[in-house]
Motif scaffolding. Structure first.
Motif, mmCIF file in Angstrom:
data_model
loop_
_atom_site.group_PDB
_atom_site.id
_atom_site.type_symbol
_atom_site.label_atom_id
_atom_site.label_comp_id
_atom_site.label_asym_id
_atom_site.label_seq_id
_atom_site.Cartn_x
_atom_site.Cartn_y
_atom_site.Cartn_z
ATOM 1 N N UNK A 75 0.853 -1.181 0.000
ATOM 2 C CA UNK A 75 0.000 0.000 0.000
ATOM 3 C C UNK A 75 0.897 1.241 0.000
ATOM 4 N N UNK A 76 0.580 2.201 -0.852
ATOM 5 C CA UNK A 76 1.434 3.371 -0.991
ATOM 6 C C UNK A 76 0.624 4.649 -0.862
ATOM 7 N N UNK A 105 1.749 10.350 7.503
ATOM 8 C CA UNK A 105 1.807 9.030 6.861
ATOM 9 C C UNK A 105 1.752 7.918 7.896
ATOM 10 N N UNK A 106 2.448 8.096 9.002
ATOM 11 C CA UNK A 106 2.459 7.081 10.053
ATOM 12 C C UNK A 106 1.036 6.877 10.604
ATOM 13 N N UNK A 116 4.248 -0.513 13.080
ATOM 14 C CA UNK A 116 5.453 0.245 12.716
ATOM 15 C C UNK A 116 6.461 -0.564 11.914
ATOM 16 N N UNK A 117 6.637 -1.837 12.246
ATOM 17 C CA UNK A 117 7.623 -2.643 11.502
ATOM 18 C C UNK A 117 7.143 -3.006 10.099
ATOM 19 N N UNK A 118 5.877 -2.733 9.784
ATOM 20 C CA UNK A 118 5.348 -2.967 8.436
ATOM 21 C C UNK A 118 5.325 -1.695 7.601
ATOM 22 N N UNK A 119 5.991 -0.672 8.068
ATOM 23 C CA UNK A 119 5.975 0.609 7.375
ATOM 24 C C UNK A 119 7.386 0.985 6.923
ATOM 25 N N UNK A 120 7.442 1.657 5.791
ATOM 26 C CA UNK A 120 8.703 2.246 5.337
ATOM 27 C C UNK A 120 8.382 3.514 4.570
ATOM 28 N N UNK A 177 8.969 15.511 -1.415
ATOM 29 C CA UNK A 177 8.047 14.399 -1.631
ATOM 30 C C UNK A 177 8.314 13.283 -0.627
ATOM 31 N N UNK A 178 7.229 12.641 -0.200
ATOM 32 C CA UNK A 178 7.329 11.478 0.686
ATOM 33 C C UNK A 178 6.422 10.384 0.151
ATOM 34 N N UNK A 179 6.989 9.189 -0.031
ATOM 35 C CA UNK A 179 6.211 7.997 -0.369
ATOM 36 C C UNK A 179 6.248 7.070 0.832
#
Length: 269
Positions: A75-76, A105-106, A116-120, A177-179
């Motif tokens: 998911x983006x 985004x968080x 949190x560990x599923x996010x980048x 920009x942030x993805x």
């Protein structure tokens, strides 16, 4: 007449590949063409011949390739903040913008169920030389936004893209920009199995097929019955539910351990 129609269609499709390869400085001979969709494998090897791509990969279930990819895609969420001005004057504003975007985004990903560990997150900047009307997107992965590194990366990418750079020119910031990604579990690749133990068991029939101005006696293979390691030589047809792979003369292929068909040109005399 039918062969002429196919030749024109292939020429039109390869022109689109040229736009994203040769016209951007990439040599097609360095790449593998991946054929997917219901009709992709039908034309892929002819397209590779036309443009000079030496290898073609037809994945398992090519007609479902996009749908399977969608189910396994992360998911983006994209966010952008415009901060036009000299890059050297915008670092404090940049740090603030990234802090705001990362917090938003968080929260968004947590609402969607990602721990949190599923996010980048990936940060980047749209930069240009002062006076230009177009920008280049430059990764900004380092948390401290080191100015010298950003400027060096911009000059290098400008040279790679346009063939020149001007290290003495002022650099202007346009966008931050942030993805942000929510990481989705990926399916483990399964080893290919087939009911038959040899290539002969996968032969459905032989029929005349038109290549290069004449009819060829052509084997028609059932892909689901092709065993691992099976080798095919063109001209040939590989049929399966949802797609047909056309193998012209002077091409050879093999079924790999995951059920992908990998094709290469035969050595030319």
């Amino acid at each position: 007449l039918a062969e002429g129609i196919v030749t024109i269609a292939v020429a039109r499709m390869t022109s689109a590949i040229r736009e994203i390869s040769i016209q951007r400085g990439h040599d097609p001979r360095d790449f593998t063409l991946i054929a997917f969709g219901g009709a992709g494998p039908m034309h892929a090897l002819a397209m590779a011949d036309e443009i000079g791509i030496p290898r073609v990969l037809v994945p398992r279930h090519p007609g479902n390739f996009s749908a399977l990819g969608l189910l396994a895609s992360d998911i983006k969420h994209d966010d952008v903040r415009t901060r036009v001005g000299p890059l050297r004057d915008r670092l404090p504003a940049l740090r603030q913008a990234f802090a705001e975007m990362e917090a938003a985004a968080r929260q968004q990903l947590e609402r969607e169920g990602f721990a949190p560990e599923q996010q980048t997150r990936l940060r980047s900047l749209d930069l240009r030389y002062r006076g230009q009307a177009f920008e280049l997107n430059i990764p900004a992965a380092h948390p401290e936004l080191e100015l010298d590194r950003l400027e060096a990366d911009f000059h290098r990418q400008h040279r790679d893209t346009y063939g020149h750079a001007n290290p003495q020119a002022a650099i202007e910031l346009v966008n931050a920009r942030l993805s942000a990604y929510g990481l989705v579990p990926k399916p483990a690749p399964a080893r290919h199995t087939a009911p038959g133990a040899n290539l002969a068991g996968a032969l459905d029939e032989r029929r005349p097929v038109w290549f290069e101005g004449r009819a060829h006696d052509c084997p028609v293979w059932d892909r689901d019955r092709l065993p691992e390691g099976a080798e095919l030589h063109g001209p040939a047809i590989v049929e399966e539910f949802g797609a047909t792979t056309v193998v012209p003369p002077a091409w050879r292929g093999a079924m790999d351990s995951h059920g992908n068909l990998r094709f290469e040109r035969e050595a030319r005399a």
